[in-house]
Design an enzyme around this catalytic site. Structure first.
Site, PDB file in Angstrom:
ATOM      1  N   CYS A 110       2.049   9.153  -6.307  1.00  0.00           N
ATOM      2  CA  CYS A 110       1.727   9.803  -5.025  1.00  0.00           C
ATOM      3  C   CYS A 110       2.946   9.858  -4.108  1.00  0.00           C
ATOM      4  O   CYS A 110       3.537   8.829  -3.758  1.00  0.00           O
ATOM      5  CB  CYS A 110       0.578   9.051  -4.361  1.00  0.00           C
ATOM      6  N   GLY A 111       3.326  11.052  -3.706  1.00  0.00           N
ATOM      7  CA  GLY A 111       4.489  11.239  -2.837  1.00  0.00           C
ATOM      8  C   GLY A 111       4.345  10.546  -1.497  1.00  0.00           C
ATOM      9  O   GLY A 111       5.295   9.944  -0.982  1.00  0.00           O
ATOM     10  N   CYS A 130       2.531   7.935  -0.869  1.00  0.00           N
ATOM     11  CA  CYS A 130       2.614   6.489  -1.115  1.00  0.00           C
ATOM     12  C   CYS A 130       4.074   6.050  -1.197  1.00  0.00           C
ATOM     13  O   CYS A 130       4.459   5.006  -0.661  1.00  0.00           O
ATOM     14  CB  CYS A 130       1.881   6.115  -2.407  1.00  0.00           C
TER      15      CYS A 130
END
Length: 516
Positions: free
Chosen positions: A56-57, A59
Site C-alpha cells: 500500500c502506497g 502505508c
C-alpha cells in the site's frame, strides 16, 4: 514432596513464559500478531494500532511518520504505545477488527476502541493522541510553558480565562474537546497575558504562517468558535498535497478556488502570493487552494477539469455538496482584481456551472451505437418518440472495454427498430447538468413518452440486455453476485469520484484508506 511442589511451580512459570508471545519492535513500533495482539492491547492503557498492507502506497508514506511518533513518545517516557499489524498476513485480526482498507488505524484506550481520525504527519499523530489521553486544553502556568507549546506546534489555540465557570470558558473547553486536529492551551497567568498582549476572556489562535495569530470575537457560541478555528488554522492559500488534502476537502468550507500553477515556472510567487490578500476577504466562505501542475500525481485532477497542462496557469472554482459543481472564469486572468471579481460573482449567484463537452462528431449516428456528447444528449436520449439505452463509459475503464463488443452486438440487433436507440457517451469528457455519473460503466434506459429513467443493474450479457430493451425498460432483478460486481466497479481505482478526488487528487484503490 517439596521437590514436586517446586517442580510444579517452575513448570507453571515456564508454561506461562512459553504462552506469552514475545513482541518484536521495529523502529519503536510494536509488531503485533494474532498470538500477542490481545495481550498488548489489554496490558497497556493506550495503544494506537495501524493495520497495513506492505504494498500500500499510503502505508509506505505513513511508515516513517508513524515510527517518528513512536520514538518521540518513547523519549517522553509516555505510556502510549504505537503498534502495527500486517493485515495481509494476519487476516483474522483484520476481519475481527473490521478492517476494510489500508491503512486503518484504531486506538485502544483502556478497554474501548476508537477510530483514528487524525492526520498522517508525526505532529498530527502526537496531537491527536494527546487530546485523547490528556486534558482537552493544556494548563499554561508559565510563559515558558506557553512558549514551548507555541514553538512545538504549527497551530495552537489559547483561551485566556480566569473564571473557568464562565460561559465563554465552558464554550472554549467544549470546542477544545471536539476539535482533534490542533492543540489547545488555557491560562490565567498574568505574565502569559502580558507576553501575548491578551485580555481576560479572549481566545487567540497562534500559527506559524501568514499573520501569525488571529483573535476570536464571536462570543460564547460553540459553532462560531469552531468555524473560526477551522478557517483561521488554514493558510490563506493552501498547498494541495497528501497531508493537506483531508483538511481541505473534509473541512467546513465547501467552496474552493483552485489555482493550477507551475512551480517550475515561478507561478506560485507570481499568482499564489498576491492572492493571499484577496483570500482574506473571503476566508469564511471560500478556501483558496494551490495545485502544482508539474506534479505527476496531479495530472488526473487536470483531466477531471478537462484541462491540459498547456492551459496552466489557470483557476477553477468548485462547490462541494452531494455532487461537485464546477465554475470556469470567462477570462484567463489571475490578477488579484479579477480573482476577487470572479469569487464575488460566484457568491452572488451570478455564475453558471461549467460542464465539460466534446465537439459533436460528424458521423455520430453512422454506426449502430450512436455517439452522444453534451450538446446532442437531450435531443437523442430524451426524444419522447423513442426508447434510448445509454452507456456512460470511461475510455480507460476495463469493464467498459469488456462491455464494448456486447454493446455493439446489442446495437446491431436493434439497428432497424426505429423506436429504439442504443448509444454511448464518454462521461469523462462530457457532463450533464441533470445527470451525475459516479462509476463506469453506468447504464441508463430513457423511456419514450415520459422519459422515465431506469438504471440497469442486471447481467451484462447480450441475452439479458436484449430482454431488458424488449420489455421497454422493465427493471431486471439483481442477484447478490451482481451487486458485488457492481460495487467493485464503483470502487474501481480508475473511477474519479468526489471522494477520491478529495483525498489525494489521484484515483485510489478501494483497499487504500485516506483517513477520510
Amino acid at each position: 514432596m517439596k521437590i514436586f511442589v517446586l517442580l510444579g511451580v517452575l513448570g507453571a512459570l515456564l508454561g506461562g513464559i512459553h504462552c506469552e508471545e514475545e513482541v518484536k519492535v521495529e523502529d519503536g513500533v510494536l509488531v503485533l500478531t494474532k498470538e500477542n495482539f490481545k495481550d498488548v492491547v489489554t496490558k497497556n492503557d493506550y495503544v494506537l494500532v495501524e493495520f497495513y498492507a506492505p504494498w500500500c502506497g499510503h502505508c509506505k508514506s505513513l511508515a516513517p511518520e508513524y515510527a517518528k511518533a513512536a520514538q518521540t513518545l518513547a523519549e517522553r517516557e509516555s505510556n502510549i504505545k504505537l503498534a502495527k499489524v500486517d493485515a495481509t498476513e494476519e487476516t483474522e485480526l483484520g476481519e475481527e477488527h473490521g478492517v476494510r482498507g489500508y491503512p486503518t488505524l484504531k486506538f485502544y484506550r483502556k478497554g474501548s476502541i476508537i477510530d483514528y481520525t487524525g492526520g498522517r504527519k508525526t505532529d498530527d499523530i502526537l496531537t491527536w493522541l494527546a487530546k485523547k489521553t490528556g486534558p482537552v486544553a493544556v494548563e499554561l502556568e508559565t510563559v515558558e510553558a506557553a512558549e514551548k507549546l507555541l514553538e512545538d506546534n504549527q497551530v495552537v489555540v489559547v483561551g485566556f480565562f480566569k473564571d473557568r465557570e464562565s460561559d465563554d470558558a465552558k464554550n472554549f473547553l467544549a470546542v477544545a474537546n471536539s476539535v482533534d486536529e490542533y492543540n489547545f492551551g488555557i491560562t490565567s497567568n498574568e505574565d502569559v497575558y502580558k507576553k501575548y498582549e491578551a485580555s481576560c476572556g479572549q481566545v487567540i489562535l497562534f500559527k506559524q504562517f501568514d499573520e501569525g495569530k488571529a483573535v476570536y470575537e464571536g462570543g460564547a457560541d460553540e459553532d462560531k468558535l469552531k468555524k473560526f478555528i477551522l478557517s483561521e488554522s488554514m493558510p490563506l492559500v493552501v498547498d494541495f498535497n497528501h497531508d493537506s488534502a483531508q483538511r481541505i476537502f473534509g473541512g467546513e468550507i465547501k467552496n474552493h478556488l483552485l489555482f493550477f500553477l507551475s512551480k517550475d515556472n515561478g507561478d506560485f510567487e507570481k499568482y499564489a502570493v498576491p492572492a493571499k490578500d484577496v483570500a482574506k476577504n473571503f476566508r469564511e466562505n471560500v478556501l483558496f487552494v494551490s495545485i502544482n501542475a508539474d506534479d505527476e500525481d496531479h495530472q488526473r485532477i487536470l483531466e477531471f477539469f478537462g484541462m491540459k497542462k498547456e492551459e496552466v496557469p489557470a483557476m477553477r472554482l468548485i462547490h462541494l455538496e452531494e455532487d461537485m459543481a464546477k465554475y470556469k472564469p470567462e477570462k484567463k486572468d489571475l490578477t488579484p482584481e479579477y480573482v476577487k471579481e470572479f469569487v464575488q460573482a460566484f457568491l452572488d449567484g451570478k455564475l453558471k456551472q461549467h460542464l465539460l463537452s466534446q465537439d459533436l462528431p460528424e458521423d455520430w449516428d453512422k454506426e449502430p451505437v450512436k455517439v452522444l456528447v453534451s450538446s446532442n444528449f437531450d435531443e437523442v436520449a430524451l426524444n419522447k418518440e423513442k426508447d434510448a439505452f445509454v452507456e456512460f463509459y470511461a475510455p480507460w475503464c476495463g469493464h467498459c472495454k469488456q462491455l464494448a463488443p456486447i454493446w455493439e452486438q446489442l446495437a446491431e440487433k436493434f439497428k432497424d427498430n426505429d423506436k429504439v436507440v442504443i448509444a454511448k457517451m464518454d462521461a469523462t469528457a462530457n457532463e450533464l447538468e441533470h445527470t451525475k455519473i459516479s462509476s463506469f460503466p453506468t447504464l441508463k434506459f430513457y423511456k419514450k413518452g415520459d422519459n422515465a429513467i431506469v438504471d440497469y443493474n442486471g447481467e451484462r450479457t447480450l441475452e439479458a440486455l436484449s430482454k431488458f430493451v424488449e420489455s421497454g425498460g422493465s427493471e431486471p432483478s439483481t442477484t447478490a453476485e451482481e451487486v458485488r460486481f457492481l460495487h467493485y466497479e464503483f470502487t474501481n481505482p480508475g473511477v474519479i469520484t468526489l471522494e477520491n478526488f478529495r483525498t489525494i487528487g489521484t484515483p485510489v484503490s478501494h483497499k487504500e484508506n485516506n483517513f477520510s
